[in-house]
Design a protein around this motif. Structure first.
Motif, PDB file in Angstrom:
ATOM      1  N   HIS A  26       0.802  -1.223   0.000  1.00  0.00           N
ATOM      2  CA  HIS A  26       0.000   0.000   0.000  1.00  0.00           C
ATOM      3  C   HIS A  26       0.839   1.279   0.000  1.00  0.00           C
ATOM      4  O   HIS A  26       0.291   2.377  -0.088  1.00  0.00           O
ATOM      5  CB  HIS A  26      -0.938   0.004   1.208  1.00  0.00           C
ATOM      6  CG  HIS A  26      -1.823  -1.204   1.290  1.00  0.00           C
ATOM      7  ND1 HIS A  26      -2.789  -1.482   0.350  1.00  0.00           N
ATOM      8  CD2 HIS A  26      -1.866  -2.229   2.191  1.00  0.00           C
ATOM      9  CE1 HIS A  26      -3.402  -2.604   0.665  1.00  0.00           C
ATOM     10  NE2 HIS A  26      -2.867  -3.077   1.773  1.00  0.00           N
ATOM     11  N   ARG A  27       2.144   1.139   0.145  1.00  0.00           N
ATOM     12  CA  ARG A  27       3.085   2.277   0.110  1.00  0.00           C
ATOM     13  C   ARG A  27       2.796   3.298   1.203  1.00  0.00           C
ATOM     14  O   ARG A  27       3.006   4.491   1.020  1.00  0.00           O
ATOM     15  CB  ARG A  27       3.072   2.979  -1.258  1.00  0.00           C
ATOM     16  CG  ARG A  27       2.958   2.080  -2.463  1.00  0.00           C
ATOM     17  CD  ARG A  27       4.078   1.093  -2.546  1.00  0.00           C
ATOM     18  NE  ARG A  27       5.331   1.710  -3.004  1.00  0.00           N
ATOM     19  CZ  ARG A  27       6.482   1.034  -3.131  1.00  0.00           C
ATOM     20  NH1 ARG A  27       6.543  -0.243  -2.796  1.00  0.00           N
ATOM     21  NH2 ARG A  27       7.551   1.650  -3.546  1.00  0.00           N
ATOM     22  N   ASP A  89       2.375   8.513   3.842  1.00  0.00           N
ATOM     23  CA  ASP A  89       1.874   8.195   2.506  1.00  0.00           C
ATOM     24  C   ASP A  89       3.052   8.309   1.556  1.00  0.00           C
ATOM     25  O   ASP A  89       3.448   9.410   1.157  1.00  0.00           O
ATOM     26  CB  ASP A  89       0.765   9.160   2.119  1.00  0.00           C
ATOM     27  CG  ASP A  89       0.212   8.894   0.718  1.00  0.00           C
ATOM     28  OD1 ASP A  89       0.754   8.016   0.016  1.00  0.00           O
ATOM     29  OD2 ASP A  89      -0.763   9.572   0.321  1.00  0.00           O
ATOM     30  N   ARG A  91       3.419   7.074  -1.543  1.00  0.00           N
ATOM     31  CA  ARG A  91       3.121   6.760  -2.949  1.00  0.00           C
ATOM     32  C   ARG A  91       3.701   7.780  -3.904  1.00  0.00           C
ATOM     33  O   ARG A  91       3.753   7.548  -5.114  1.00  0.00           O
ATOM     34  CB  ARG A  91       1.605   6.687  -3.144  1.00  0.00           C
ATOM     35  CG  ARG A  91       0.919   5.565  -2.375  1.00  0.00           C
ATOM     36  CD  ARG A  91      -0.593   5.672  -2.508  1.00  0.00           C
ATOM     37  NE  ARG A  91      -1.086   6.925  -1.945  1.00  0.00           N
ATOM     38  CZ  ARG A  91      -2.303   7.420  -2.191  1.00  0.00           C
ATOM     39  NH1 ARG A  91      -3.124   6.779  -3.005  1.00  0.00           N
ATOM     40  NH2 ARG A  91      -2.680   8.562  -1.635  1.00  0.00           N
ATOM     41  N   GLY A  92       4.128   8.931  -3.399  1.00  0.00           N
ATOM     42  CA  GLY A  92       4.674   9.964  -4.264  1.00  0.00           C
ATOM     43  C   GLY A  92       3.590  10.869  -4.818  1.00  0.00           C
ATOM     44  O   GLY A  92       2.397  10.744  -4.499  1.00  0.00           O
ATOM     45  N   ASP A  94       2.693  11.194  -8.001  1.00  0.00           N
ATOM     46  CA  ASP A  94       2.033  10.726  -9.224  1.00  0.00           C
ATOM     47  C   ASP A  94       0.849   9.823  -8.925  1.00  0.00           C
ATOM     48  O   ASP A  94       0.720   8.721  -9.479  1.00  0.00           O
ATOM     49  CB  ASP A  94       3.035   9.997 -10.114  1.00  0.00           C
ATOM     50  CG  ASP A  94       4.164  10.905 -10.578  1.00  0.00           C
ATOM     51  OD1 ASP A  94       3.891  12.097 -10.786  1.00  0.00           O
ATOM     52  OD2 ASP A  94       5.302  10.414 -10.724  1.00  0.00           O
ATOM     53  N   VAL A  95      -0.043  10.283  -8.048  1.00  0.00           N
ATOM     54  CA  VAL A  95      -1.263   9.542  -7.747  1.00  0.00           C
ATOM     55  C   VAL A  95      -2.424  10.532  -7.771  1.00  0.00           C
ATOM     56  O   VAL A  95      -2.242  11.735  -7.559  1.00  0.00           O
ATOM     57  CB  VAL A  95      -1.186   8.839  -6.373  1.00  0.00           C
ATOM     58  CG1 VAL A  95      -0.118   7.756  -6.382  1.00  0.00           C
ATOM     59  CG2 VAL A  95      -0.929   9.834  -5.254  1.00  0.00           C
ATOM     60  N   PRO A  96      -3.628  10.062  -8.040  1.00  0.00           N
ATOM     61  CA  PRO A  96      -4.781  10.971  -8.100  1.00  0.00           C
ATOM     62  C   PRO A  96      -4.971  11.740  -6.788  1.00  0.00           C
ATOM     63  O   PRO A  96      -4.821  11.193  -5.698  1.00  0.00           O
ATOM     64  CB  PRO A  96      -5.961  10.012  -8.349  1.00  0.00           C
ATOM     65  CG  PRO A  96      -5.347   8.819  -9.006  1.00  0.00           C
ATOM     66  CD  PRO A  96      -3.991   8.680  -8.393  1.00  0.00           C
ATOM     67  N   LYS A  98      -3.222  14.385  -5.727  1.00  0.00           N
ATOM     68  CA  LYS A  98      -2.075  15.160  -5.255  1.00  0.00           C
ATOM     69  C   LYS A  98      -1.663  16.260  -6.230  1.00  0.00           C
ATOM     70  O   LYS A  98      -1.060  17.243  -5.826  1.00  0.00           O
ATOM     71  CB  LYS A  98      -0.892  14.235  -4.969  1.00  0.00           C
ATOM     72  CG  LYS A  98      -1.139  13.290  -3.799  1.00  0.00           C
ATOM     73  CD  LYS A  98       0.111  12.531  -3.415  1.00  0.00           C
ATOM     74  CE  LYS A  98      -0.131  11.621  -2.225  1.00  0.00           C
ATOM     75  NZ  LYS A  98       1.091  10.920  -1.788  1.00  0.00           N
ATOM     76  N   ASP A 122       1.940  17.243  -1.614  1.00  0.00           N
ATOM     77  CA  ASP A 122       2.024  15.880  -1.079  1.00  0.00           C
ATOM     78  C   ASP A 122       2.400  15.930   0.401  1.00  0.00           C
ATOM     79  O   ASP A 122       3.586  15.923   0.756  1.00  0.00           O
ATOM     80  CB  ASP A 122       3.073  15.082  -1.864  1.00  0.00           C
ATOM     81  CG  ASP A 122       3.145  13.623  -1.417  1.00  0.00           C
ATOM     82  OD1 ASP A 122       2.271  13.205  -0.633  1.00  0.00           O
ATOM     83  OD2 ASP A 122       4.071  12.915  -1.848  1.00  0.00           O
ATOM     84  N   TRP A 124       3.180  14.032   2.926  1.00  0.00           N
ATOM     85  CA  TRP A 124       3.438  12.593   3.001  1.00  0.00           C
ATOM     86  C   TRP A 124       3.850  12.061   4.368  1.00  0.00           C
ATOM     87  O   TRP A 124       3.903  10.837   4.563  1.00  0.00           O
ATOM     88  CB  TRP A 124       4.499  12.208   1.968  1.00  0.00           C
ATOM     89  CG  TRP A 124       5.837  12.875   2.128  1.00  0.00           C
ATOM     90  CD1 TRP A 124       6.207  14.069   1.604  1.00  0.00           C
ATOM     91  CD2 TRP A 124       6.972  12.393   2.843  1.00  0.00           C
ATOM     92  NE1 TRP A 124       7.503  14.355   1.940  1.00  0.00           N
ATOM     93  CE2 TRP A 124       7.997  13.339   2.696  1.00  0.00           C
ATOM     94  CE3 TRP A 124       7.226  11.227   3.576  1.00  0.00           C
ATOM     95  CZ2 TRP A 124       9.255  13.170   3.274  1.00  0.00           C
ATOM     96  CZ3 TRP A 124       8.472  11.059   4.155  1.00  0.00           C
ATOM     97  CH2 TRP A 124       9.473  12.025   3.997  1.00  0.00           C
TER      98      TRP A 124
END
Length: 244
Positions: A26-27, A89, A91-92, A94-96, A98, A122, A124
């Motif tokens: 799940h990163r 979080d 995931r960076g 490049d995810v919806p 952000k 982000d 994070w």
């Protein structure tokens, strides 16, 4: 279908600490644990590379370059019953959700047809640690990026697009002192890039923040976080404890 080696590595992942598995699949994680429980996660992550070699099944790099050092530093200053809460979080950008909408601007320089600009945010990392001296430390790290796509046409009529990216990191650390704790102004000011605010009261709150260009690596980020955190402890006498 997986080959034999992949099946063995997949089976090894199933034996890892549950939070280790969450970082792989799940990163990210969001949990509150005692120091001993965090030590189990750190131990599990340390053994990852010995049994899992596929890059696609590796935890995010920041889990070991940022989270693990912070867990070790913070839990050393916590009692066995203290709670460390971490929401990460990894995931960076490049995810919806952000990256914001893109905006187009007319070109100003010769040959520039248009400029398309996009901003991303982000947040994070957030954490909260109950320290041994009765104070509470909170930390947040947010990446902010601006992508600017410049569309040009050359003299020969060829179209080109050049992307310019600017990334900054916002780091905020606060320490809420225990009731009755002594407050002492440091003899020297903080580094010029550090902003410090103090709100005195029954439980004084000291906050340090910085907005910085993205560091070249995560080791530099950890150094920045530690500098900010150290600033908070310069405001209390060495060895100060709660007055309870």
């Amino acid at each position: 279908m997986f080959g034999r080696k992949q099946r063995e590595q997949r089976a090894a992942i199933d034996t890892f600490h549950p939070l280790h598995q969450a970082l792989i699949w799940h990163r990210g994680i969001s949990v509150s644990l005692r120091p001993a429980d965090w030590a189990q996660l750190v131990h599990s992550l340390a053994g990852h590379d010995a049994v899992v070699r596929l890059h696609k099944w590796a935890p995010p790099s920041r889990s070991r370059t940022v989270l693990v050092p912070l867990i070790r530093v913070l839990t050393e200053d916590m009692s066995a019953g203290g709670v460390l809460s971490i929401a990460a979080d990894l995931r960076g950008l490049d995810v919806p959700g952000k990256m914001g909408p893109s905006y187009q601007y007319p070109g100003q320089a010769p040959g520039v047809r248009k400029v398309i600009q996009t901003h991303g945010v982000d947040p994070w990392l957030r954490l909260r640690a109950e320290l041994r001296d009765g104070s509470v430390l909170e930390l947040s790290v947010t990446d902010r990026v601006r992508n600017r796509d410049v569309h040009k046409v050359s003299r020969s009529g060829k179209y080109k697009t050049k992307r310019k990216t600017k990334l900054v990191q916002q780091v905020s650390v606060s320490r809420r002192l225990p009731a009755g704790a002594a407050l002492r102004r440091p003899p020297t000011p903080p580094p010029p890039w550090v902003r410090v605010k103090v709100r005195e009261g029954r439980r004084t709150l000291i906050r340090a923040g910085a907005k910085l260009p993205a560091p070249p690596n995560d080791m530099a980020l950890i150094e920045q976080i530690l500098i900010l955190s150290t600033e908070l402890f310069r405001w209390t006498p060495p060895g100060a404890r709660s007055a309870r």
